[in-house]
Design a protein around this motif. Sequence first.
Motif, PDB file in Angstrom:
ATOM      1  N   ILE A 155       0.839  -1.211   0.000  1.00 29.72           N
ATOM      2  CA  ILE A 155       0.000   0.000   0.000  1.00 29.72           C
ATOM      3  C   ILE A 155       0.866   1.250   0.000  1.00 29.72           C
ATOM      4  O   ILE A 155       0.583   2.226  -0.709  1.00 29.72           O
ATOM      5  CB  ILE A 155      -0.935  -0.026   1.225  1.00 29.72           C
ATOM      6  N   PHE A 156       1.964   1.247   0.758  1.00 26.37           N
ATOM      7  CA  PHE A 156       2.812   2.431   0.878  1.00 26.37           C
ATOM      8  C   PHE A 156       3.869   2.538  -0.220  1.00 26.37           C
ATOM      9  O   PHE A 156       4.630   3.508  -0.222  1.00 26.37           O
ATOM     10  CB  PHE A 156       3.526   2.424   2.238  1.00 26.37           C
ATOM     11  N   ASP A 157       3.951   1.579  -1.116  1.00 30.21           N
ATOM     12  CA  ASP A 157       4.964   1.642  -2.171  1.00 30.21           C
ATOM     13  C   ASP A 157       4.792   2.926  -2.985  1.00 30.21           C
ATOM     14  O   ASP A 157       3.704   3.200  -3.497  1.00 30.21           O
ATOM     15  CB  ASP A 157       4.836   0.431  -3.099  1.00 30.21           C
ATOM     16  N   PRO A 158       5.854   3.763  -3.112  1.00 31.07           N
ATOM     17  CA  PRO A 158       5.706   5.065  -3.776  1.00 31.07           C
ATOM     18  C   PRO A 158       5.481   4.983  -5.277  1.00 31.07           C
ATOM     19  O   PRO A 158       5.103   5.990  -5.897  1.00 31.07           O
ATOM     20  CB  PRO A 158       7.033   5.776  -3.461  1.00 31.07           C
ATOM     21  N   VAL A 159       5.680   3.825  -5.881  1.00 32.46           N
ATOM     22  CA  VAL A 159       5.520   3.696  -7.335  1.00 32.46           C
ATOM     23  C   VAL A 159       4.287   2.865  -7.681  1.00 32.46           C
ATOM     24  O   VAL A 159       3.430   3.301  -8.462  1.00 32.46           O
ATOM     25  CB  VAL A 159       6.783   3.055  -7.963  1.00 32.46           C
ATOM     26  N   TYR A 160       4.186   1.685  -7.080  1.00 36.08           N
ATOM     27  CA  TYR A 160       3.103   0.771  -7.434  1.00 36.08           C
ATOM     28  C   TYR A 160       2.051   0.631  -6.338  1.00 36.08           C
ATOM     29  O   TYR A 160       1.108  -0.147  -6.491  1.00 36.08           O
ATOM     30  CB  TYR A 160       3.673  -0.620  -7.747  1.00 36.08           C
TER      31      TYR A 160
END
Length: 320
Positions: A155-160
């Motif tokens: 959820i927190f991934d800055p890209v995906y």
Amino acid sequence: MAVLEAVAADTANPVAADVRLPVPGRKTFSPRARKEARVFLALALPNLLLIALFTYRPLLSNIYYSTLDWTLGSVDATVVGWGNYVEFFHSGDAVSVLGTTAVFTVATVGGAMVLGLLVAVALNQQIPGRTLARSAVFAPYVLSGVGVGMVWLFIFDPVYGVLSWVLRGVGLASPQWINDPALALVMVILVFVWKNLGYCAIVYLAGLQSLPHDVMEAATLDGAGPLRRFYFVVLPLLSPTTFFLLITSTLSSLQAFDIIKIMTPTGNGTGTLIFEAYLQAFGAYNRAGYSAAISVVLFVLLLIMTGLQLRFVERKVHYA
């Protein structure tokens, strides 16, 4: 003369001669008490042996290892005494690790308890579907910390990540949650609070449902509004519950590991005491003795925190 004759008669009587008078200062136990003591030892001794074998023995071994300069897997070790402790407290790691541990503990304990109390008050109302809501609130607490960490990491991934997709939808850029040390600590705190929120809510809910109704009715008849009743009546009556949650939540936060390990494997801004001990022993440093010293520091901190809470916080607890 009559007394001497009675004593002589008792001595001649074999039944009376077997009766032993209690000796002053000597404590005697009845056959029933001795039997109960044997039953207690039979039931408790296996548990005591297991606790001594798997709790106190590793603790004493860890204290011994903390006095060594030792590498995992090595057959040689050098005794350094207090050297590992001196190195830890005189290095820059101590300030960073203890500071991160303090911020993480205060934020997670305070956040989970405050939000848990608010959720418990809401779930205590007569609303439709409250049973399902209680189950949904408590469900994250029983989930695996590894699974929770992996889901929230996506959820927190800055890209995906899902959060970055939502932010891009409103024209905002996603923060670098994982790469920024300050944001990484915030990210882990949010996930830990979310996971333990249900535990605090359910315990507070049990406390709310056990409040005496006559006290609440008396406060209502005296003209106290909902806020005044909550602050002056409900909170003091919930102080035993709050005290219990404060101790258990503090111990849980100081020992939090799984979520931190999954979401920040290298400890980027999230190096608490327990995670730093893991990195020193099993990470790139491979310093088992130094890691054991950090673990002993954590153990002493746990004892101090629990003692302070029992000594000072319990004074403000109002038992019914």
